[in-house]
Write a protein that holds these residues in place. Structure first.
Motif, PDB file in Angstrom:
ATOM      1  N   ASP A  67      -7.578   2.706  -4.224  1.00 24.30           N
ATOM      2  CA  ASP A  67      -8.961   3.172  -4.421  1.00 24.30           C
ATOM      3  C   ASP A  67      -9.058   4.678  -4.626  1.00 24.30           C
ATOM      4  OD1 ASP A  67      -9.688   0.574  -4.099  1.00 24.30           O
ATOM      5  OD2 ASP A  67     -10.327   0.791  -2.005  1.00 24.30           O
ATOM      6  N   ARG A  68      -8.061   5.427  -4.121  1.00 27.36           N
ATOM      7  CA  ARG A  68      -8.071   6.889  -4.281  1.00 27.36           C
ATOM      8  C   ARG A  68      -7.387   7.336  -5.566  1.00 27.36           C
ATOM      9  NH1 ARG A  68      -5.000   7.814   1.083  1.00 27.36           N
ATOM     10  NH2 ARG A  68      -3.880   6.261  -0.078  1.00 27.36           N
ATOM     11  N   GLY A  69      -6.915   6.362  -6.329  1.00 25.85           N
ATOM     12  CA  GLY A  69      -6.213   6.685  -7.564  1.00 25.85           C
ATOM     13  C   GLY A  69      -4.745   7.013  -7.353  1.00 25.85           C
ATOM     14  N   GLU A  70      -4.242   6.747  -6.143  1.00 23.85           N
ATOM     15  CA  GLU A  70      -2.840   7.016  -5.827  1.00 23.85           C
ATOM     16  C   GLU A  70      -1.963   5.820  -6.215  1.00 23.85           C
ATOM     17  OE1 GLU A  70      -1.622   9.901  -4.544  1.00 23.85           O
ATOM     18  OE2 GLU A  70      -3.674  10.687  -4.693  1.00 23.85           O
ATOM     19  N   ARG A  71      -0.822   6.148  -6.743  1.00 20.50           N
ATOM     20  CA  ARG A  71       0.138   5.114  -7.128  1.00 20.50           C
ATOM     21  C   ARG A  71       0.846   4.590  -5.882  1.00 20.50           C
ATOM     22  NH1 ARG A  71       5.153   6.635 -10.915  1.00 20.50           N
ATOM     23  NH2 ARG A  71       5.850   7.580  -8.973  1.00 20.50           N
ATOM     24  N   VAL A  72       0.926   3.260  -5.778  1.00 17.11           N
ATOM     25  CA  VAL A  72       1.637   2.609  -4.684  1.00 17.11           C
ATOM     26  C   VAL A  72       2.732   1.750  -5.316  1.00 17.11           C
ATOM     27  CG1 VAL A  72       1.470   1.034  -2.730  1.00 17.11           C
ATOM     28  CG2 VAL A  72      -0.452   2.561  -3.275  1.00 17.11           C
ATOM     29  N   VAL A  73       3.968   2.061  -4.959  1.00 20.64           N
ATOM     30  CA  VAL A  73       5.111   1.353  -5.536  1.00 20.64           C
ATOM     31  C   VAL A  73       5.816   0.571  -4.433  1.00 20.64           C
ATOM     32  CG1 VAL A  73       7.300   1.614  -6.761  1.00 20.64           C
ATOM     33  CG2 VAL A  73       5.392   3.157  -7.264  1.00 20.64           C
TER      34      VAL A  73
END
Length: 116
Positions: free
Chosen positions: A58-64
């Motif tokens: 939701d914060r626009g952060e990439r989660v890998v």
């Protein structure tokens, strides 16, 4: 019309492929698709343990994350894209694929075209 044939391999409880198809079965199918002049592209995918999933939160952060390691008895093992006149012919080619045997399945989807 182009169709993607998604090859879903059946697996056992340990995630190992259970197909009885041989490498030669796949070579015969691959040759028949190419000889028919309908082959557009296709690839076999590497082992599922090599997959990586990317999401944007939701914060626009990439989660890998590693995986997917889905609780599934089927694993996407590869695909063909074929160019045939209609869905019935695509279904016939899907049924001939070794991936449709031994508990595996084929998902057939038209490839969307955004050209005129």
């Amino acid at each position: 019309m182009k169709y993607m044939l998604l090859i879903n391999a059946a697996t056992d409880a340990d995630g190992q492929a259970v197909s009885q198809c041989t490498f030669e079965d796949w070579q015969v199918y691959d040759k028949s698709v190419k000889d028919a002049g309908i082959f557009v592209t296709g690839h076999s995918l590497a082992d599922l343990t090599t997959a990586t999933t990317v999401r944007v939160d939701d914060r626009g952060e990439r989660v890998v994350t590693d995986g997917p390691f889905a609780e599934s008895r089927e694993v996407l093992g590869g695909y063909y894209v074929i160019d045939v006149p209609d869905l019935d012919i695509a279904l016939d080619w899907a049924a001939r694929c070794p991936g449709a045997r031994d508990g595996g399945s084929m998902v057939v989807r038209p490839v969307a075209s955004f050209e005129d």
